[in-house]
Design an enzyme around this catalytic site. Structure first.
Site, mmCIF file in Angstrom:
data_model
loop_
_atom_site.group_PDB
_atom_site.id
_atom_site.type_symbol
_atom_site.label_atom_id
_atom_site.label_comp_id
_atom_site.label_asym_id
_atom_site.label_seq_id
_atom_site.Cartn_x
_atom_site.Cartn_y
_atom_site.Cartn_z
ATOM 1 N N HIS A 39 1.027 -1.322 0.069
ATOM 2 C CA HIS A 39 0.003 -0.028 0.010
ATOM 3 C C HIS A 39 1.107 1.267 -0.003
ATOM 4 O O HIS A 39 1.460 1.670 1.147
ATOM 5 C CB HIS A 39 -0.999 -0.216 1.127
ATOM 6 C CG HIS A 39 -1.906 1.215 1.260
ATOM 7 N ND1 HIS A 39 -2.791 1.140 2.209
ATOM 8 C CD2 HIS A 39 -2.064 2.277 0.590
ATOM 9 C CE1 HIS A 39 -3.747 2.142 2.033
ATOM 10 N NE2 HIS A 39 -3.218 2.790 1.075
ATOM 11 N N GLY A 85 -6.729 5.021 -6.282
ATOM 12 C CA GLY A 85 -7.763 5.986 -5.963
ATOM 13 C C GLY A 85 -7.439 7.074 -4.992
ATOM 14 O O GLY A 85 -6.426 6.795 -4.239
ATOM 15 N N LEU A 99 -2.651 9.907 -3.871
ATOM 16 C CA LEU A 99 -3.055 8.715 -4.548
ATOM 17 C C LEU A 99 -2.590 7.293 -4.049
ATOM 18 O O LEU A 99 -1.532 6.986 -3.724
ATOM 19 C CB LEU A 99 -2.500 8.702 -6.037
ATOM 20 C CG LEU A 99 -3.012 7.342 -6.836
ATOM 21 C CD1 LEU A 99 -4.580 7.454 -6.959
ATOM 22 C CD2 LEU A 99 -2.299 7.295 -8.199
ATOM 23 N N HIS A 100 -3.727 6.474 -3.474
ATOM 24 C CA HIS A 100 -3.414 5.160 -2.949
ATOM 25 C C HIS A 100 -3.039 4.372 -4.108
ATOM 26 O O HIS A 100 -4.093 4.130 -4.748
ATOM 27 C CB HIS A 100 -4.676 4.801 -2.074
ATOM 28 C CG HIS A 100 -4.854 5.660 -0.745
ATOM 29 N ND1 HIS A 100 -4.600 5.422 0.447
ATOM 30 C CD2 HIS A 100 -5.512 6.940 -0.599
ATOM 31 C CE1 HIS A 100 -4.633 6.145 1.348
ATOM 32 N NE2 HIS A 100 -5.408 7.137 0.795
ATOM 33 N N CYS A 101 -2.286 3.682 -4.046
ATOM 34 C CA CYS A 101 -1.829 2.340 -4.806
ATOM 35 C C CYS A 101 -1.560 1.169 -4.055
ATOM 36 O O CYS A 101 -0.470 0.940 -3.154
ATOM 37 C CB CYS A 101 -0.656 2.698 -5.500
ATOM 38 S SG CYS A 101 -0.809 4.234 -6.676
#
Length: 127
Positions: A39, A85, A99-101
């Protein structure tokens, strides 16, 4: 007294142990409360409050954020089952766009809820 932005502070500190990737426009760190085993947060160096603060001129920045986030996930062995997102209220808690990946699966159902619609929007929805 105005609170300092944690993400602006990290960027200014040049914390090489915490920053996994950096260029002139953005940097990447691991989420301190990961919802999955992989994350990452992709953060613009320019202070942008949230998705609603973006303008049409920020489109190339959004595309670069997504490219870099996917590359960092790939560098960490994640090539599929990916979610990227931005949080929306009530989960939007830090006033600096990020932005979370995420490499799925989620750790638990709470993590899944907080990173799902309508609280979590993809870059395509922001564009």
């Amino acid at each position: 007294m105005k609170r300092k932005c944690i993400f602006c502070s990290i960027s200014a500190s040049n914390d090489t142990e915490r920053i996994l990737f950096e260029n002139e426009r953005l940097y990447v760190i691991e989420d301190i409360r990961p919802c999955a085993s992989q994350h990452f947060l992709v953060i613009p160096k320019r202070h942008i409050y949230d998705c609603n603060s973006l303008t049409h001129e920020d489109l190339s920045l959004l595309e670069e954020m997504e490219r870099v986030g996917l590359r960092v996930l790939q560098d960490h062995g994640v090539t599929d089952n990916i979610r990227c997102g931005f949080h929306r209220r009530p989960w939007h808690t830090i006033g600096h766009l990020h932005l979370h990946c995420i490499g799925l699966p989620f750790k638990n159902c709470f993590s899944k809820l907080s990173h799902s619609s309508p609280f979590f929007v993809s870059i395509s929805k922001v564009k």
